[in-house]
Design a protein around this motif. Structure first.
Motif, PDB file in Angstrom:
ATOM      1  N   VAL A 133      25.186  19.937 133.254  1.00 47.18           N
ATOM      2  CA  VAL A 133      25.355  21.323 133.708  1.00 47.18           C
ATOM      3  C   VAL A 133      23.975  21.859 134.079  1.00 47.18           C
ATOM      4  N   PRO A 134      23.625  21.838 135.364  1.00 46.49           N
ATOM      5  CA  PRO A 134      22.312  22.361 135.752  1.00 46.49           C
ATOM      6  C   PRO A 134      22.259  23.881 135.607  1.00 46.49           C
ATOM      7  N   LYS A 135      21.224  24.362 134.922  1.00 43.89           N
ATOM      8  CA  LYS A 135      21.051  25.807 134.777  1.00 43.89           C
ATOM      9  C   LYS A 135      19.588  26.099 134.521  1.00 43.89           C
ATOM     10  N   HIS A 136      19.171  27.280 134.952  1.00 41.03           N
ATOM     11  CA  HIS A 136      17.799  27.706 134.722  1.00 41.03           C
ATOM     12  C   HIS A 136      17.547  27.803 133.221  1.00 41.03           C
ATOM     13  N   ASP A 137      16.302  27.664 132.806  1.00 41.92           N
ATOM     14  CA  ASP A 137      15.969  27.784 131.389  1.00 41.92           C
ATOM     15  C   ASP A 137      15.586  29.215 131.028  1.00 41.92           C
ATOM     16  N   PHE A 138      15.975  30.164 131.861  1.00 47.79           N
ATOM     17  CA  PHE A 138      15.769  31.586 131.598  1.00 47.79           C
ATOM     18  C   PHE A 138      17.055  32.315 131.986  1.00 47.79           C
ATOM     19  N   ASP A 139      17.185  33.576 131.574  1.00 48.78           N
ATOM     20  CA  ASP A 139      18.367  34.361 131.926  1.00 48.78           C
ATOM     21  C   ASP A 139      18.311  34.720 133.398  1.00 48.78           C
ATOM     22  N   CYS A 140      19.030  33.978 134.204  1.00 49.75           N
ATOM     23  CA  CYS A 140      18.947  34.153 135.650  1.00 49.75           C
ATOM     24  C   CYS A 140      19.983  35.133 136.201  1.00 49.75           C
ATOM     25  N   LEU A 141      20.919  35.562 135.382  1.00 46.56           N
ATOM     26  CA  LEU A 141      21.918  36.515 135.848  1.00 46.56           C
ATOM     27  C   LEU A 141      21.409  37.935 135.667  1.00 46.56           C
ATOM     28  N   PRO A 142      21.801  38.871 136.549  1.00 45.63           N
ATOM     29  CA  PRO A 142      21.413  40.268 136.348  1.00 45.63           C
ATOM     30  C   PRO A 142      22.054  40.805 135.068  1.00 45.63           C
ATOM     31  N   GLU A 143      21.445  41.817 134.484  1.00 43.37           N
ATOM     32  CA  GLU A 143      21.913  42.351 133.200  1.00 43.37           C
ATOM     33  C   GLU A 143      23.355  42.840 133.272  1.00 43.37           C
ATOM     34  N   GLU A 144      23.761  43.386 134.421  1.00 43.11           N
ATOM     35  CA  GLU A 144      25.141  43.855 134.557  1.00 43.11           C
ATOM     36  C   GLU A 144      26.148  42.731 134.344  1.00 43.11           C
ATOM     37  N   ALA A 145      25.806  41.531 134.786  1.00 43.67           N
ATOM     38  CA  ALA A 145      26.730  40.409 134.673  1.00 43.67           C
ATOM     39  C   ALA A 145      26.940  39.993 133.225  1.00 43.67           C
ATOM     40  N   TRP A 146      25.927  40.155 132.392  1.00 46.17           N
ATOM     41  CA  TRP A 146      26.043  39.750 130.989  1.00 46.17           C
ATOM     42  C   TRP A 146      26.997  40.664 130.233  1.00 46.17           C
ATOM     43  N   PHE A 147      27.079  41.946 130.639  1.00 49.22           N
ATOM     44  CA  PHE A 147      27.891  42.903 129.903  1.00 49.22           C
ATOM     45  C   PHE A 147      29.125  43.348 130.682  1.00 49.22           C
ATOM     46  N   ALA A 148      29.458  42.664 131.749  1.00 47.80           N
ATOM     47  CA  ALA A 148      30.577  43.071 132.599  1.00 47.80           C
ATOM     48  C   ALA A 148      31.898  43.079 131.844  1.00 47.80           C
ATOM     49  N   GLY A 149      32.129  42.169 130.948  1.00 47.11           N
ATOM     50  CA  GLY A 149      33.401  42.097 130.226  1.00 47.11           C
ATOM     51  C   GLY A 149      33.369  42.814 128.898  1.00 47.11           C
ATOM     52  N   ASP A 150      32.252  43.445 128.538  1.00 47.62           N
ATOM     53  CA  ASP A 150      32.118  44.071 127.229  1.00 47.62           C
ATOM     54  C   ASP A 150      32.330  45.565 127.236  1.00 47.62           C
ATOM     55  N   LYS A 151      32.851  46.133 128.304  1.00 48.10           N
ATOM     56  CA  LYS A 151      33.071  47.574 128.348  1.00 48.10           C
ATOM     57  C   LYS A 151      34.084  47.945 127.276  1.00 48.10           C
ATOM     58  N   GLU A 152      33.729  48.970 126.507  1.00 49.33           N
ATOM     59  CA  GLU A 152      34.625  49.378 125.432  1.00 49.33           C
ATOM     60  C   GLU A 152      35.831  50.090 126.022  1.00 49.33           C
ATOM     61  N   VAL A 153      36.974  49.677 125.564  1.00 50.26           N
ATOM     62  CA  VAL A 153      38.226  50.259 126.011  1.00 50.26           C
ATOM     63  C   VAL A 153      38.867  50.909 124.796  1.00 50.26           C
ATOM     64  N   GLU A 154      39.331  52.147 124.963  1.00 50.20           N
ATOM     65  CA  GLU A 154      40.003  52.807 123.851  1.00 50.20           C
ATOM     66  C   GLU A 154      41.303  52.087 123.580  1.00 50.20           C
ATOM     67  N   GLU A 155      41.459  51.670 122.333  1.00 52.44           N
ATOM     68  CA  GLU A 155      42.692  50.991 121.961  1.00 52.44           C
ATOM     69  C   GLU A 155      43.536  51.917 121.111  1.00 52.44           C
ATOM     70  N   LYS A 156      44.782  51.979 121.422  1.00 54.30           N
ATOM     71  CA  LYS A 156      45.716  52.751 120.622  1.00 54.30           C
ATOM     72  C   LYS A 156      46.240  51.816 119.537  1.00 54.30           C
ATOM     73  N   PRO A 157      46.575  52.327 118.399  1.00 51.55           N
ATOM     74  CA  PRO A 157      47.051  51.460 117.323  1.00 51.55           C
ATOM     75  C   PRO A 157      48.251  50.617 117.725  1.00 51.55           C
ATOM     76  N   GLU A 158      49.135  51.154 118.561  1.00 50.47           N
ATOM     77  CA  GLU A 158      50.310  50.372 118.958  1.00 50.47           C
ATOM     78  C   GLU A 158      49.949  49.260 119.950  1.00 50.47           C
ATOM     79  N   ASP A 159      48.772  49.365 120.611  1.00 53.17           N
ATOM     80  CA  ASP A 159      48.338  48.332 121.544  1.00 53.17           C
ATOM     81  C   ASP A 159      47.756  47.130 120.821  1.00 53.17           C
ATOM     82  N   LYS A 160      47.314  47.353 119.604  1.00 50.26           N
ATOM     83  CA  LYS A 160      46.672  46.282 118.857  1.00 50.26           C
ATOM     84  C   LYS A 160      47.734  45.325 118.341  1.00 50.26           C
ATOM     85  N   PRO A 161      47.598  44.037 118.630  1.00 46.47           N
ATOM     86  CA  PRO A 161      48.597  43.091 118.122  1.00 46.47           C
ATOM     87  C   PRO A 161      48.455  42.951 116.604  1.00 46.47           C
ATOM     88  N   GLU A 162      49.582  42.714 115.953  1.00 44.10           N
ATOM     89  CA  GLU A 162      49.569  42.545 114.507  1.00 44.10           C
ATOM     90  C   GLU A 162      48.926  41.205 114.176  1.00 44.10           C
TER      91      GLU A 162
END
Length: 175
Positions: A133-162
């Motif tokens: 797997v060729p990859k740079h030995d430094f963080d080559c992605l922009p900072e936005e890409a690292w946190f793109a999937g980590d946006k906090e979403v308000e969860e309602k108690p009924e949305d949370k699986p048991e």
């Protein structure tokens, strides 16, 4: 002195005559390797010393140096990958004879032909040197890409699986 690497050689004859080849090969001429490269411009510096050892085994000591341009699997941009390969290959005519080679040699099986293209062994060794797997030995992605999937979403108690362990928790509390 750099010379043109011939297109066809008889490696067994070269070994018996202690021949040496030095020169350059174009990466663009290596079609199998080019499939894995970001850009196939550049050359490989090649040094091949053919010999016969004390046990009578014809062999090749090869040194191949280049810088390959690979595609970084993170950012999909060019990645410079310097390669220096020192290899000892034992020349054999059949796959079965490869098992009897001394430990210091990797087998170079040359079947059904006397003439081979030395560029193929260089290409094979370069392909074997490629990282999985060729990859740079430094963080080559922009900072936005690292946190793109980590946006906090308000969860309602009924949305949370048991939790699948909720039943076990209930059994434990009964005791």
């Amino acid at each position: 002195m750099r010379q043109q690497i011939p297109k066809e050689i008889d490696p067994f004859r070269f070994a018996n005559n202690w021949r040496q080849l030095e020169g350059e090969l174009k990466l663009a001429d290596m079609s199998r390797l080019s499939e894995s490269l970001f850009d196939n411009s550049g050359v490989v510096n090649v040094s091949m010393q053919f010999d016969v050892d004390q046990t009578g085994t014809p062999n090749l000591h090869g040194r191949f140096e280049t810088t390959l341009l690979l595609t970084c699997e993170r950012c999909m941009q060019a990645l410079e990958f310097p390669v220096t390969i020192d290899t000892w290959l034992g020349l054999v005519r059949h796959e079965k004879l490869a098992e009897s080679l001394a430990e210091q040699y990797e087998p170079w099986v040359i079947e059904d032909t006397d003439l081979v293209d030395p560029a193929t062994v260089v290409e094979d060794e370069l392909i074997l040197a490629l990282p999985l797997v060729p990859k740079h030995d430094f963080d080559c992605l922009p900072e936005e890409a690292w946190f793109a999937g980590d946006k906090e979403v308000e969860e309602k108690p009924e949305d949370k699986p048991e939790s699948p362990f909720a039943v076990l928790s209930a059994l434990k509390s009964k005791k």
